[in-house]
Design an enzyme around this catalytic site. Structure first.
Site, short mmCIF file in Angstrom:
data_model
loop_
_atom_site.label_atom_id
_atom_site.label_comp_id
_atom_site.label_asym_id
_atom_site.label_seq_id
_atom_site.Cartn_x
_atom_site.Cartn_y
_atom_site.Cartn_z
N GLY A 100 39.69 36.40 28.55
CA GLY A 100 40.13 35.04 28.12
C GLY A 100 41.39 35.32 27.11
N ASP B 138 38.50 23.99 56.32
CA ASP B 138 37.32 23.55 55.67
C ASP B 138 36.68 22.31 56.48
OD1 ASP B 138 38.17 25.48 53.83
OD2 ASP B 138 38.99 23.89 52.40
N LYS C 246 37.08 30.55 50.06
CA LYS C 246 37.85 30.20 51.49
C LYS C 246 37.53 31.25 52.43
CE LYS C 246 41.14 27.58 53.36
NZ LYS C 246 40.91 26.31 53.03
N HIS D 130 40.71 45.41 33.85
CA HIS D 130 40.16 44.70 34.72
C HIS D 130 39.90 45.45 36.13
CE1 HIS D 130 41.18 41.02 32.42
NE2 HIS D 130 42.13 41.98 32.16
N GLU E 111 38.31 43.77 38.48
CA GLU E 111 38.59 42.77 39.79
C GLU E 111 39.88 42.57 40.37
OE1 GLU E 111 38.20 42.35 36.35
OE2 GLU E 111 39.39 40.41 35.73
N CYS F 76 37.46 42.98 29.60
CA CYS F 76 38.45 42.63 28.61
C CYS F 76 37.89 41.81 27.61
CB CYS F 76 39.63 41.98 29.47
SG CYS F 76 40.95 41.76 28.60
N TYR F 77 38.13 40.63 27.27
CA TYR F 77 37.69 39.70 26.37
C TYR F 77 36.29 39.65 26.21
CZ TYR F 77 37.04 35.53 23.34
OH TYR F 77 37.07 34.77 22.31
#
Ligand code: XMP
Length: 518
Positions: free
Chosen positions: A58, A231, A374, A173, A175, A85-86
């Site tokens: 954040g 979609d 997606k 991070h 991710e 992180c945050y």
């Protein structure tokens, strides 16, 4: 089993730029995952009974007044928590450690040393790895019961743990793809620490969803606005498998689609295709060209296309009358972006169904893909046997070629850009670049200039080729297309497409350029 009953991990969002990425990485471990705002009451989190909780990064500092926070009790639920992180700093701050402004901001790829303590997140990984750091503050003192599990030259606590309570804090991070072994670290957390079984699979999802739709709609009538995009195509096939002819799909061809695209959609969804549904193709090309005639202002062109779409639907809606359910191809990022964390049911109205809910009388909206990212939608599409051409296609804007022709739009210009674009796409595929470029197309500049063809003087158009690589479409780099490929595309376009005598390759990044051409 519905998504609510699935074994899940929840991501608590503190406003970090990578919040959706965290959830996607967890899903890549075959674990279902949902994003919630940090404002979500503790009671609601307890009710969801997640197998694990991940706190995201954040923009704030945990020690500032009014900063996003979490109650101490969140860490006492007996549910494993991973702070990133945050989220890591917050865990320390709330549990009695200290977080301070670092003497120097640590940003970018950083070498992290894993300390020789047993940590389930680092099981089987090397003792040093490159990780992505982005922080101004740092953990200067651990909360009681924690031990350091990794550090960097500048950061004494790159990660820490309290094994007894299954609490883990990571300053970098995992991710982000720049972090080596990031995926393994997250996988260790969700599978080994949280004990998830990793059974979230798209083929099961499709089967469950078909069953759930069948139960929900009974023999009600369903209307789906089909654009031919990923979609709406996947949503339409799911529904047709569930209810067959009780589904009507309306496909408006506005004459601004790519070459042969309207026919492809009709081949797949029309009466000759493999699916059992009612398909209505509205060939509204002339209506759109007539409304657009002479208009050169990009915003006006967009407005006209949007409005005309609604008018065409209005006509069809009158013929169809009352339906019970209306389908929207909302996907999970739409849900998250329309109101932090999937709590809000705001429905983002897609361009291609723009205004439809106001025109048709219906009982309820169905959004069969609202839990999916997606890439998951594409997997469902492939599982359902939808042709790759449709499922793997690159983004294509609602206003279509209307925003790839500078100046006024005519049927002749549409044909030029369609033909040039088809050649460019063919050659990109041939060169294998279609696997890596995020979006690429030909556009028609409004430039005409003198050229020579054989012995003839020509006064024809210039085509611009555009190809970008991007993750979020907010910024983009130009694809480095080998010169030999560009040359082949140029030769083919000037030889095969009438009224083109020049081809440019646009090397402008975004910003300052945009991706589209209007
Ligand atoms: P720009 O041109 O703004 O495009 O750099 C960023 C991304 O958004 C897509 N785009 C649209 N998609 N309706 C859509 O559905 C639109 O009106 C629209 N305008 C731009 C564009 O194709 C690119 O992927």
């Amino acid at each position: 089993m519905s998504a609510e009953q699935m074994e899940k991990v929840i991501v608590i969002d503190f406003g970090g730029q990578y919040n959706q990425l965290v959830a996607r990485r967890v899903r890549e471990c075959q674990v279902y995952c949902e994003i919630y705002s940090y404002r979500t009451p503790l009671e609601k989190i307890r009710e969801m009974n997640p197998k694990g909780i991940i706190l995201t990064g954040g923009p704030n500092s945990v020690y500032l007044e009014g900063a996003a926070t979490a109650p101490k009790e969140l860490f006492e639920l007996g549910i494993p928590v991973l702070g990133l992180c945050y989220g890591a700093q917050l865990m320390m701050h709330v549990l009695g450690g200290t977080v301070e402004r670092a003497p120097e901001r640590e940003y970018g790829k950083t070498s992290v040393t894993i300390d020789p303590v047993s940590c389930p997140l680092y099981e089987g990984l090397p003792s040093s790895m490159i990780c992505w750091m982005s922080h101004n503050d740092y953990i200067s003192r651990l909360a009681p019961g924690f031990e350091v599990t990794a550090h960097t030259d500048n950061c004494p606590v790159a990660s820490a743990q309290c094994r007894e309570k299954d609490l883990y804090a990571i300053q970098y991070h995992p991710e982000v793809l720049h972090t080596e072994y990031g995926k393994q670290i997250l996988s260790h957390f969700v599978l080994d620490v949280c004990g998830c079984s990793g059974s979230w699979r798209m083929d099961d999802f499709a089967d469950r969803q078909i069953e759930a739709i069948r139960r929900k709609v009974g023999d009600g009538k369903i209307l789906c606005a089909l654009s031919g995009g990923v979609d709406s195509s996947v949503a339409a096939v799911l529904l047709s498998k569930a209810v067959g002819k009780n589904l009507t799909c309306v496909f408006v061809d506005h004459g601004l689609l790519r070459k042969d695209e309207g026919d492809l959609v009709e081949r797949v969804f029309g009466p000759e295709g493999p699916y059992d549904l009612n398909f209505i193709r509205v060939n509204a090309q002339d209506r759109f060209y007539a409304r657009l005639a002479g208009e050169t202002d990009p915003e006006q062109k967009r407005k006209i296309i949007g409005e005309e779409f609604i008018r065409v639907f209005e006509d069809v809606a009158h013929q169809i009358g009352k339906v019970d359910f209306l389908v929207q191809g909302t996907i999970y990022p739409d849900v998250v972006e329309s109101g932090l964390g999937g709590e809000s049911a705001v429905i983002k109205s897609h361009h291609n169904v723009g205004g439809l809910p106001d025109l048709v009388e219906f009982r309820e909206i169905i959004e069969p893909l609202r839990d999916l990212f997606k890439d998951e939608v594409r997997k469902v599409g492939l599982h359902l046997g939808i042709p790759e051409e449709l499922v793997m296609r690159q983004p294509f804007p609602g206003p279509g070629l209307g925003i790839r022709i500078i100046g006024d739009i005519t049927a002749e210009k549409v044909k030029i850009v369609q033909d040039a674009d088809a050649i460019f796409r063919e050659e990109m595929k041939q060169a294998g670049l279609d696997q890596t470029a995020s979006q690429y197309f030909a556009a028609l500049t409004n430039v005409r200039s003198v050229g020579v063809m054989g012995d003839e003087r020509t006064y024809d158009y210039a085509i611009a080729l555009r190809s970008v690589n991007t993750v979020d479409f907010m910024t983009a780099d130009v694809t480095e297309i080998p010169y030999s490929v560009l040359k082949r595309v140029m030769t083919r376009i000037v030889n095969e497409v009438d009224h083109v005598n020049r081809v440019f390759y646009d090397i402008t990044s975004k910003p300052p350029g945009t991706i589209e051409y209007e």
